[in-house]
Each structure stands twice: as structure tokens, then as C-alpha cells.
Design a protein around this motif. Structure first.
Motif, short mmCIF file in Angstrom:
data_model
loop_
_atom_site.label_atom_id
_atom_site.label_comp_id
_atom_site.label_asym_id
_atom_site.label_seq_id
_atom_site.Cartn_x
_atom_site.Cartn_y
_atom_site.Cartn_z
N TYR A 47 10.62 -17.33 20.76
CA TYR A 47 11.42 -17.02 19.56
C TYR A 47 10.92 -18.10 18.42
CZ TYR A 47 14.48 -13.74 22.41
OH TYR A 47 14.85 -12.81 23.25
N LEU A 48 10.65 -18.98 18.79
CA LEU A 48 10.37 -19.98 17.62
C LEU A 48 9.33 -19.44 16.65
CD1 LEU A 48 11.22 -22.91 16.51
CD2 LEU A 48 9.49 -23.90 17.97
N TYR A 49 8.05 -19.26 17.33
CA TYR A 49 6.88 -18.93 16.51
C TYR A 49 7.20 -17.66 15.70
CZ TYR A 49 4.48 -21.93 19.86
OH TYR A 49 4.25 -23.09 20.68
N PRO A 50 7.56 -16.46 16.23
CA PRO A 50 8.30 -15.45 15.10
C PRO A 50 9.09 -15.95 13.95
CG PRO A 50 8.21 -14.73 17.44
CD PRO A 50 7.87 -16.17 17.31
N PHE A 51 10.24 -16.84 14.47
CA PHE A 51 11.19 -17.30 13.47
C PHE A 51 10.44 -18.08 12.38
CE2 PHE A 51 13.55 -20.70 12.18
CZ PHE A 51 14.80 -20.26 11.41
N ALA A 52 9.18 -18.76 12.58
CA ALA A 52 8.50 -19.50 11.61
C ALA A 52 8.04 -18.43 10.63
CB ALA A 52 7.49 -20.28 12.25
N ARG A 53 7.38 -17.58 11.03
CA ARG A 53 6.75 -16.38 10.15
C ARG A 53 7.78 -15.75 9.52
NH1 ARG A 53 2.05 -12.53 11.90
NH2 ARG A 53 1.32 -14.31 12.91
N ILE A 54 8.96 -15.26 10.17
CA ILE A 54 9.66 -14.44 9.50
C ILE A 54 10.78 -15.45 8.37
CG2 ILE A 54 12.02 -13.38 9.78
CD1 ILE A 54 10.91 -12.37 12.59
N SER A 55 10.95 -16.75 8.75
CA SER A 55 11.78 -17.56 7.67
C SER A 55 10.71 -17.89 6.32
CB SER A 55 12.23 -18.90 8.28
OG SER A 55 11.04 -19.54 9.14
N GLY A 56 9.63 -18.09 6.79
CA GLY A 56 8.69 -18.25 5.68
C GLY A 56 8.65 -17.16 4.67
N LEU A 57 8.61 -15.93 5.28
CA LEU A 57 8.55 -14.74 4.17
C LEU A 57 10.09 -14.60 3.54
CD1 LEU A 57 7.70 -11.85 3.46
CD2 LEU A 57 8.69 -10.95 5.39
#
Length: 258
Positions: free
Chosen positions: A16-26
Motif C-alpha cells: 500500500y505504501l508504494y502506490p500511495f507515493a505515486r498517487i499522492s504525488g499526482l
């Protein structure tokens, strides 16, 4: 047994942490949501919600210890990918901001300045009006839903790992930013051409009748002509943004190897 359980918990957190990083950056950079008008808590809540919904549909994540240097590198890589995608979207909206500034300088409306709450800076009123227009068109065409779809597909075409965007990809983004200025000139070209003809007419009038006060007459005429041309082209501007939005989505697919 304890070490095994700790490792499983670490892998579950990483999923969950890695997708959260990409989604939050967007969401941190993209138009509308990434502006100052949306509080940070709301953006974090949206990022967490999208992550919880999207993660079960994503491919397996790399099994890396979440508390390690390798995991930090992956998180930074995913954050950079999300920021790059949001930055490309922001460039499309800035096309109309630049076009509004070009028109405002020629019509004399550049003195009409207002504070943009999204950016916290002073912009001309025409640019702010264009920004509202394209924001409404973006939402009416479900651009935010298409963006989430491209984001979900990017995890399949550009999977989470140590490999992300390279120098060629950033070069493509730079070329895209150059296209932004050319598109802004194209949008403002009808108004600029009409105002050029008006100024040439005033120049001929000045030579024919020097006693006329062209400065007192020229300012209101150029302002009215500029507003009239914008009123005539408002429908074409909305359709043009639809074209630019489609081009942006195609560019994002190319950027994420889609």
C-alpha cells in the motif's frame, strides 16, 4: 516465527505504501485538487481513499523491507512519477493562462489584476476567467476519471520498482512545455490579429487627421474589440481545450509506456 511475521507485515505495508507515493504525488500537483484551495488534509484523505480502492487491482509489489534504503529509493521514484504526471496536466491549464495574459497586454486589460487563490499570486482577470472555463470543461468531460484510469494503468505499464522515468522521459516533458507556449499563441492569435488591424487603422487615422486624440479613443476601442473577439471564440476555446486534453492523455500514456 516473529521474524517471519514481521517480514509479512512489512510486505503488506509496502503493497500500500508504494502506490500511495505515486498517487499522492499526482494529487499534490494536478490542477484543481493540487491547488491551495484544497486543504492538505483533504488531499491526503483522497490519496488514502484512492490507494485503498486501487491497490487490490494492481500487480504484486516488490518485496523490499519498508524500512530500508532500497525502499526509500522506490518511494522517491514513485513520488517523482506522480509529480511528473500531475505537472503535465498543470501545463495544459497554463496554456490558457498564458493566452489570457497575451490578450490582456494587447487590449489594455493587463491592469485588471486579481489574486489567484489556487496559486497565491496576482494574475490578470482574463487569465483567471480562462482558468475557470477550462476547469469546468475538464470536470464536465470526466477528465479526472480518465486521469485515474491512466494512473491505474501506469502501475501495469510502468510497474513499481527501481526503474522509473529516465532522462529521455524528462526530455519529452521539456518538449511538451515548449508546445504549451506555441498552443497559447495559437489560442490568442485571433484576438491579437484583430487588435493589430485596429492599431493599424488608428495609425492611418493619425496620419490622416493628426488633430484627433487617438490615445483617448484607442484604449476603449481596443478593449471592446478584444472582449468581442473573445466572446466570438469562447466556443472554439472550449473545443480546443478538449483537443489539448486528449493530446495530454495520449502523452501521459506514452510517458508511462502505455
Amino acid at each position: 516465527m516473529l521474524e517471519l511475521e514481521a517480514l509479512e507485515v512489512g510486505h503488506w505495508v509496502s503493497r500500500y505504501l508504494y502506490p500511495f507515493a505515486r498517487i499522492s504525488g499526482l494529487l499534490m500537483v494536478m490542477p484543481l485538487i493540487g491547488t491551495r484551495m484544497v486543504p492538505q488534509r483533504i488531499r491526503i484523505f483522497l490519496a488514502v481513499t484512492v490507494t485503498l480502492v486501487m491497490t487490490p487491482l494492481l500487480p504484486p509489489m516488490p518485496k523490499v523491507d519498508p524500512i530500508s534504503l532500497a525502499s526509500m529509493l522506490i518511494i522517491m521514484q514513485q513520488l517523482l512519477i506522480g509529480i511528473a504526471m500531475g505537472f503535465v496536466m498543470e501545463l495544459v491549464t497554463q496554456i490558457y493562462v498564458i493566452a489570457g495574459q497575451l490578450i490582456a497586454m494587447q487590449t489594455g486589460l493587463g491592469i485588471a489584476v486579481t489574486v489567484d487563490p489556487a496559486q497565491g499570486a496576482s494574475v490578470v482577470v482574463i487569465s483567471q476567467w480562462f482558468l475557470f472555463l477550462v476547469s469546468l470543461v475538464f470536470l464536465s468531460l470526466d477528465g479526472h476519471l480518465v486521469m485515474l484510469e491512466i494512473l491505474a494503468d501506469s502501475f501495469h505499464t510502468l510497474p513499481v520498482g527501481f526503474d522509473g522515468l529516465d532522462a529521455a522521459d524528462f526530455g519529452m516533458i521539456v518538449e511538451w512545455s515548449g508546445w504549451m507556449f506555441a498552443a497559447a499563441v495559437v489560442i490568442a492569435l485571433p484576438a491579437l490579429t484583430a487588435l493589430l488591424i485596429v492599431n493599424l487603422a488608428f495609425g492611418v487615422m493619425t496620419r490622416a487627421a493628426p488633430q484627433l486624440n487617438i490615445f483617448a479613443l484607442g484604449f476603449p476601442v481596443t478593449m471592446i474589440v478584444g472582449l468581442f473577439i473573445m466572446w466570438l471564440n469562447i466556443g472554439e476555446m472550449a473545443q480546443g481545450f478538449h483537443f489539448y486534453m486528449d493530446a495530454m492523455f495520449e502523452f501521459l500514456k506514452k510517458l508511462t509506456r502505455g
